[in-house]
Design an enzyme around this catalytic site. Structure first.
Site, PDB file in Angstrom:
ATOM      1  N   HIS A 223       0.636  -1.383  -0.071  1.00 40.87           N
ATOM      2  CA  HIS A 223       0.034   0.051   0.004  1.00 40.87           C
ATOM      3  C   HIS A 223       0.856   1.200   0.187  1.00 40.87           C
ATOM      4  O   HIS A 223       0.222   2.337  -0.347  1.00 40.87           O
ATOM      5  CB  HIS A 223      -0.873   0.208   1.176  1.00 40.87           C
ATOM      6  CG  HIS A 223      -2.142  -0.943   1.201  1.00 40.87           C
ATOM      7  ND1 HIS A 223      -2.939  -1.079   0.137  1.00 40.87           N
ATOM      8  CD2 HIS A 223      -2.540  -1.748   2.045  1.00 40.87           C
ATOM      9  CE1 HIS A 223      -3.712  -2.037   0.264  1.00 40.87           C
ATOM     10  NE2 HIS A 223      -3.731  -2.573   1.544  1.00 40.87           N
ATOM     11  N   ASP A 260      -2.920 -10.478  -2.434  1.00 41.68           N
ATOM     12  CA  ASP A 260      -3.562  -9.899  -0.906  1.00 41.68           C
ATOM     13  C   ASP A 260      -5.221  -9.525  -1.330  1.00 41.68           C
ATOM     14  O   ASP A 260      -5.796  -9.366  -2.203  1.00 41.68           O
ATOM     15  CB  ASP A 260      -2.884  -8.583  -0.672  1.00 41.68           C
ATOM     16  CG  ASP A 260      -3.157  -8.320   0.665  1.00 41.68           C
ATOM     17  OD1 ASP A 260      -2.466  -8.487   1.634  1.00 41.68           O
ATOM     18  OD2 ASP A 260      -4.294  -7.437   0.836  1.00 41.68           O
ATOM     19  N   HIS A 262      -6.743  -6.994  -0.233  1.00 40.55           N
ATOM     20  CA  HIS A 262      -6.640  -5.564  -0.684  1.00 40.55           C
ATOM     21  C   HIS A 262      -5.760  -5.165  -1.980  1.00 40.55           C
ATOM     22  O   HIS A 262      -4.732  -5.802  -2.209  1.00 40.55           O
ATOM     23  CB  HIS A 262      -6.240  -4.746   0.516  1.00 40.55           C
ATOM     24  CG  HIS A 262      -7.127  -5.019   2.007  1.00 40.55           C
ATOM     25  ND1 HIS A 262      -6.598  -5.676   2.936  1.00 40.55           N
ATOM     26  CD2 HIS A 262      -8.201  -4.715   2.142  1.00 40.55           C
ATOM     27  CE1 HIS A 262      -7.351  -6.123   3.964  1.00 40.55           C
ATOM     28  NE2 HIS A 262      -8.585  -5.428   3.658  1.00 40.55           N
ATOM     29  N   ASP A 347      -4.670 -12.499   3.823  1.00 40.58           N
ATOM     30  CA  ASP A 347      -6.112 -11.976   4.474  1.00 40.58           C
ATOM     31  C   ASP A 347      -7.423 -12.295   3.545  1.00 40.58           C
ATOM     32  O   ASP A 347      -8.346 -11.837   3.880  1.00 40.58           O
ATOM     33  CB  ASP A 347      -5.855 -10.454   4.752  1.00 40.58           C
ATOM     34  CG  ASP A 347      -5.256  -9.742   3.600  1.00 40.58           C
ATOM     35  OD1 ASP A 347      -4.833 -10.369   2.617  1.00 40.58           O
ATOM     36  OD2 ASP A 347      -4.916  -8.502   3.780  1.00 40.58           O
TER      37      ASP A 347
END
Length: 444
Positions: A223, A260, A262, A347
């Protein structure tokens, strides 16, 4: 000039609470093996995280030498490393922690403990599994290959404030925190990835089946944008490694897979106009940070080398197998990479508290096995995984352990952890629509 926004807080709310573990480990005196010199003998972890291999990647004709870690440190002949199937590095960032924050310092030790429990560490596996130790932290120049120098220097200066205040927020009002140790430990995390690039590339020059690399590191990185931190991430570990692979090893074409839950917006942004780095992200639609739309395909010379596939909530093993076969494989085959890097976020697991996909431990075994084979088919086996998210300690640690089994070519033990009874029917129609849309956009 970009300025590092710093605010202070005595506590930071988290969505997940973690049980205290028996031992807390502390990085000390961290210096990576010297790539052109002898072993550095200082240990970097206390006994609860020490492992049975000490390794050295030399900048010669791609050789690696190791010692057994028995105390006598007899060198193992380079040719015997042809038995290695996995090379990994551990950087748990024990000083980078905020109580009750989901991105806690318990994450990497939980994985290391699982590798021990399931007898997947060098202690049990001999030369099949090798741990790199005593690697250098990344340099500021390494980090500045992706991030602005204003951000790097600003974060370093913020450590003085952290030493006085304890916990500081480095993303304005966002969830990314720092302690006095954060800057150095973030350099260590990025350095682990660089060391693994060196090791895997070295082995690929003397073996047709080099080991897979795995950076068990934190803080995560995908990120972090060029101008600053974001979403628990400080430096873009996989992005820094990609630039390093290009600059130091001449591996021009880098294929990055990010599974991931996200969207890896930082990696996306770092290479959005770069035709030589292909970034492919699967993530849950509507999840943090809200980026990663179908239409985000790159810009200018980089148009077509960014692929984003937002998956509907509830997507699981069947969806990901289809995505791999119909999207990831043809993209990689067309791109013809020199190395594959993986932002391995765990995740998307059905038990993870921060999202609502339905990956299982078996899904991650499949991904690890398939990606390893893809690297063998396309780029001489050069492949390095980088830990990103994963906030349920059990599903995280079991899934990484099963990924190790996949790399070793051993059967999955996912059935000992996964509970099919908690899974719901996958949204197959919406998954198919998403896949077809991406195939149309990218002419697959």
């Amino acid at each position: 000039m970009e300025l590092l926004a710093v605010s202070f807080s005595s506590s930071l709310a988290g969505n997940a609470l973690f049980l205290a573990r028996q031992h807390l480990c502390k990085w000390k005196n961290h210096s990576r093996f010297d790539l052109e010199a002898k072993f550095v003998r200082n240990r970097i972890l206390d006994k609860s995280l020490r492992r049975g291999r000490r390794c050295l990647s030399e900048k010669t004709e791609a050789s690696i030498s190791c010692s057994t870690g028995t105390g006598e440190d007899p060198l193992i002949p380079v040719e015997k490393l042809s038995d290695a199937r996995i090379i990994y590095a551990v950087a748990p960032a024990m000083g980078h922690n905020q109580e009750s924050h989901p991105e806690s310092h318990f994450r990497v030790p939980a994985i290391v403990n699982a590798l021990e429990k399931w007898e997947l560490s060098p202690k049990f596996r001999g030369l099949e599994v090798v741990e790199l130790e005593n690697f250098n932290a990344a340099s500021s120049n390494d980090i500045a290959s992706v991030h602005t120098r204003a951000y790097v220097s600003g974060l370093e200066k913020a450590m003085d404030q952290a030493s006085k205040q304890g916990i500081i927020l480095i993303e304005g009002s966002g969830p990314t925190y720092a302690t006095v140790d954060t800057f150095q430990e973030s350099l260590v995390a990025a350095g682990a990835g660089i060391a693994l690039i060196d090791a895997v590339v070295a082995e690929s020059k003397i073996s047709k089946s080099p080991p897979v690399g795995f950076a068990l590191i934190r803080p995560p990185g995908h990120h972090a944008i060029p101008k600053g931190p974001m979403g628990f991430c400080v430096f873009g570990n996989v992005a820094v490694a990609a630039r390093y692979a290009q600059r130091s090893h001449g591996l021009k074409r880098v294929f990055i897979i990010d599974f991931d839950v996200h969207h890896g917006n930082g990696t996306n942004d770092a290479f959005y106009d770069d035709p030589d780095i292909f970034f492919l992200s699967t993530h849950q639609v509507g999840s943090y940070p809200g980026t990663g739309k179908f239409e985000e395909v790159g810009h200018g010379d980089g148009e077509g080398t960014t692929l984003n596939l937002p998956l509907p909530g509830g997507s699981g093993d069947t969806a990901m197998r289809t995505v791999f076969d119909e999207i990831i494989v043809p993209c990689a085959q067309r791109f013809k990479p020199d190395i594959i890097l993986v932002s391995a976020g765990y995740d998307a697991h059905v038990l993870d508290p921060l999202a609502s996909l339905q990956f299982t431990t078996g899904t991650y075994y499949m991904l690890a096995s398939y990606i390893q084979q893809l690297a063998n088919d396309l780029c001489g086996g050069r492949c390095v995984f980088f830990l990103e998210g994963g906030y349920n300690l059990k599903s995280l640690s079991y899934s990484v352990a099963d990924s190790f089994r996949a790399f070793l070519g051993e059967p999955s033990l996912a059935s000992e952890f996964d509970n099919p009874a908690i899974l719901h029917e996958e949204p197959s129609t919406r998954v198919r629509q998403a896949i077809e849309r991406v195939k149309h956009i990218h002419s697959l």
